[in-house]
Design a protein around this motif. Sequence first.
Motif, PDB file in Angstrom:
ATOM      1  N   UNK A 113       0.861  -1.177   0.000  1.00 36.12           N
ATOM      2  CA  UNK A 113       0.000   0.000   0.000  1.00 36.12           C
ATOM      3  C   UNK A 113       0.899   1.229   0.000  1.00 36.12           C
ATOM      4  N   UNK A 114       0.962   1.937  -1.124  1.00 33.98           N
ATOM      5  CA  UNK A 114       1.962   2.984  -1.300  1.00 33.98           C
ATOM      6  C   UNK A 114       1.730   4.197  -0.404  1.00 33.98           C
ATOM      7  N   UNK A 115       0.498   4.628  -0.244  1.00 34.85           N
ATOM      8  CA  UNK A 115       0.226   5.789   0.600  1.00 34.85           C
ATOM      9  C   UNK A 115       0.538   5.465   2.054  1.00 34.85           C
ATOM     10  N   UNK A 116       0.111   4.308   2.505  1.00 31.96           N
ATOM     11  CA  UNK A 116       0.372   3.870   3.880  1.00 31.96           C
ATOM     12  C   UNK A 116       1.881   3.780   4.126  1.00 31.96           C
ATOM     13  N   UNK A 117       2.632   3.276   3.150  1.00 33.24           N
ATOM     14  CA  UNK A 117       4.072   3.106   3.308  1.00 33.24           C
ATOM     15  C   UNK A 117       4.774   4.430   3.553  1.00 33.24           C
ATOM     16  N   UNK A 283      16.707   4.224 -15.336  1.00 33.02           N
ATOM     17  CA  UNK A 283      16.830   2.770 -15.474  1.00 33.02           C
ATOM     18  C   UNK A 283      15.803   2.014 -14.660  1.00 33.02           C
ATOM     19  N   UNK A 284      16.297   1.053 -13.864  1.00 30.67           N
ATOM     20  CA  UNK A 284      15.403   0.227 -13.049  1.00 30.67           C
ATOM     21  C   UNK A 284      14.856   0.987 -11.844  1.00 30.67           C
ATOM     22  N   UNK A 285      15.410   2.152 -11.548  1.00 31.47           N
ATOM     23  CA  UNK A 285      14.772   3.072 -10.610  1.00 31.47           C
ATOM     24  C   UNK A 285      13.685   3.799 -11.388  1.00 31.47           C
ATOM     25  N   UNK A 286      12.444   3.482 -11.095  1.00 36.67           N
ATOM     26  CA  UNK A 286      11.345   3.998 -11.912  1.00 36.67           C
ATOM     27  C   UNK A 286      10.157   4.280 -11.008  1.00 36.67           C
ATOM     28  N   UNK A 287       9.879   5.550 -10.786  1.00 33.79           N
ATOM     29  CA  UNK A 287       8.777   5.955  -9.916  1.00 33.79           C
ATOM     30  C   UNK A 287       7.582   6.375 -10.759  1.00 33.79           C
ATOM     31  N   UNK A 288       6.441   5.789 -10.448  1.00 38.87           N
ATOM     32  CA  UNK A 288       5.178   6.197 -11.083  1.00 38.87           C
ATOM     33  C   UNK A 288       4.383   7.002 -10.068  1.00 38.87           C
ATOM     34  N   UNK A 289       3.844   8.138 -10.505  1.00 34.93           N
ATOM     35  CA  UNK A 289       3.098   9.003  -9.595  1.00 34.93           C
ATOM     36  C   UNK A 289       1.605   8.819  -9.862  1.00 34.93           C
ATOM     37  N   UNK A 290       0.960   8.094  -8.936  1.00 30.03           N
ATOM     38  CA  UNK A 290      -0.460   7.763  -9.100  1.00 30.03           C
ATOM     39  C   UNK A 290      -1.324   8.903  -8.560  1.00 30.03           C
ATOM     40  N   UNK A 291      -2.253   9.397  -9.361  1.00 28.26           N
ATOM     41  CA  UNK A 291      -3.127  10.473  -8.893  1.00 28.26           C
ATOM     42  C   UNK A 291      -4.170   9.962  -7.888  1.00 28.26           C
ATOM     43  N   UNK A 292      -4.336  10.683  -6.792  1.00 29.17           N
ATOM     44  CA  UNK A 292      -5.362  10.357  -5.791  1.00 29.17           C
ATOM     45  C   UNK A 292      -6.022  11.657  -5.349  1.00 29.17           C
ATOM     46  N   UNK A 293      -7.076  11.533  -4.562  1.00 30.02           N
ATOM     47  CA  UNK A 293      -7.773  12.722  -4.079  1.00 30.02           C
ATOM     48  C   UNK A 293      -6.916  13.526  -3.108  1.00 30.02           C
ATOM     49  N   UNK A 294      -5.830  12.924  -2.586  1.00 27.13           N
ATOM     50  CA  UNK A 294      -4.919  13.625  -1.681  1.00 27.13           C
ATOM     51  C   UNK A 294      -3.608  14.004  -2.364  1.00 27.13           C
ATOM     52  N   UNK A 297       0.745  10.067  -5.471  1.00 30.99           N
ATOM     53  CA  UNK A 297       1.445   9.160  -4.568  1.00 30.99           C
ATOM     54  C   UNK A 297       2.564   8.471  -5.341  1.00 30.99           C
ATOM     55  N   UNK A 298       3.786   8.524  -4.802  1.00 32.95           N
ATOM     56  CA  UNK A 298       4.928   7.879  -5.453  1.00 32.95           C
ATOM     57  C   UNK A 298       4.815   6.369  -5.314  1.00 32.95           C
ATOM     58  N   UNK A 299       4.903   5.671  -6.427  1.00 35.49           N
ATOM     59  CA  UNK A 299       4.842   4.205  -6.446  1.00 35.49           C
ATOM     60  C   UNK A 299       6.103   3.705  -7.144  1.00 35.49           C
ATOM     61  N   UNK A 300       6.870   2.890  -6.455  1.00 32.05           N
ATOM     62  CA  UNK A 300       8.148   2.428  -6.996  1.00 32.05           C
ATOM     63  C   UNK A 300       7.959   1.150  -7.810  1.00 32.05           C
TER      64      UNK A 300
END
Length: 535
Positions: A113-117, A283-294, A297-300
């Motif tokens: 859970x990315x936000x919780x993390x 490279x293999x460091x790849x962060x996706x930024x997921x849109x949320x109502x808050x 959120x960074x997702x690795x």
Amino acid sequence: MLSPKRQKMSPVPLPSPRPNYKVKIHYTNSYNYRVEKEYDYLVIACDPRCLLGIADYTDEEKKIFNALDAFEFHTAVNKLDNVPIPSNVEPFALQFDIKSLKKMDGDIYALRNEYFSRVGVPLGGQEIISTSYQLVDLSRTSSTYDQRVEEMRLKREEQLRNSPWFQFKNLTTLTEKVNNYFPHFNQQHLVEGLPWDILDMQGKHNTLYVSSFTCFESVLQIFQYGKMLIKKNDIVRILPTNKNASIAIIGAGPSGLLWASQFLKKKGYTNVEILEKSDRFGGKSNTFYAPTEKGDVACELGTCYLSPSYTPIRKLISKYQATKITYKGEDRTWRRVVNLEPEMVRSKEELDYGITYAQWVERSIKNNTVNNGSSKKSCILKFFQKMTFGSIKEQFKRCKNNLYTQVCRYIQLHRQIFGKSRPIPLKRIERWDLLDKTFEKFLEDNLLFDLIPYFTYGYEAQGYGNISRIPAYYGMVWMTPETILPKKGVGTVGCLFDGFDALWRQVVRQENLNIVLSVNITKIERILDVENSCI
């Protein structure tokens, strides 16, 4: 008249002349224009197997590169419905399935859970953003790449909806990533000394090899390898003496970015160009930024955690003021182990939602007690619940069983084999009788039974393979004394609030790195320069 001290000084030996090469690289750029460019030096910061048939590798290079094995890592960011959990089950940030990971057949082995993390509280609302992890041992499958991608997608969707511990009704995959992961040698090739053959050929043909295959699939280890390489070799021997020499780095992943910014630029080199196949750096460091109502959120999708031994990387994060490090979602009570052995389960809630990491370690040690005779008196649960900050060494000492003794024994063995060198021993290992086995067998043979569950999670959760199959050498490269007993004040495991991409963006911007993206290299030639013996 010279002083006696000056008279006794020996002259500084000059570096031995070595053959000098020019490096000619042929590629097409993002506009599909053909480019042919000559460089004075080549740094291969990608998986060298990607250049087989493209670079004019020697037979020695081909032998080493063709000996590499690897895994395949499938990660996906998923938007899931927020399934309620019973009030008597503590909230958790991570579910970890050790049984699935040990099979390495593509079953989901972790869901975070990315936000919780990052924040330490649930996102709220009706949806959560989670990253799923699947690992495939390529030596055990005959499927093509496209077939595996489809197989992993179907597995992921089926398991997220129907496994006993997930059961999400609504599922949307926001993005997914497949990485060829953890290039490594088997036991035979390690005993033959291939990692040290790589060290010996550094600088030959005006070429350096700096990606993870040289040591270990980790940002920390590739940074340490660079420092070790500079320290081991006379800088005049392995790098150009001319600080304006043109240097090509192949690959804009962590290896390429670190070498350009932390090694070459610091040594005064001014003409460095990074060639990258994809349309992004990292490279293999790849962060996706997921849109949320808050907010986003960074997702690795790749590099995600900082272990206690990541002090050099923490310093980089501070230096570039890239982002903050958070430990909130990584408390050991917020990580749960699911798909348990029957003897570990004590309630229906534990069957459905698993147990905390602390409980799993304690019960694993107690289950081992019958077989290995270690003390039945244990305060492991209390220890792992509190082992987040402060002096871990003191907390180990308070345990009333064999754990601290076994930790000390492991550290002693590690120092005997590795010395102080990181990430790998500087000299070839002579005592292979100690290491010519799997990591699990190494722990068993040295009566380190209580460390097996601790190391199972600490090693396997990162996707580095099964300790019952992986060579002990790699287990010790990752499980260092600094990881087990970090200095006082160092948190155990953290993540970057804004993701690792935030670090690489600042490195590229502040160091003004020259990166050419979307490059398709078709040919690399290293041509002997007969007019010059040294650059």
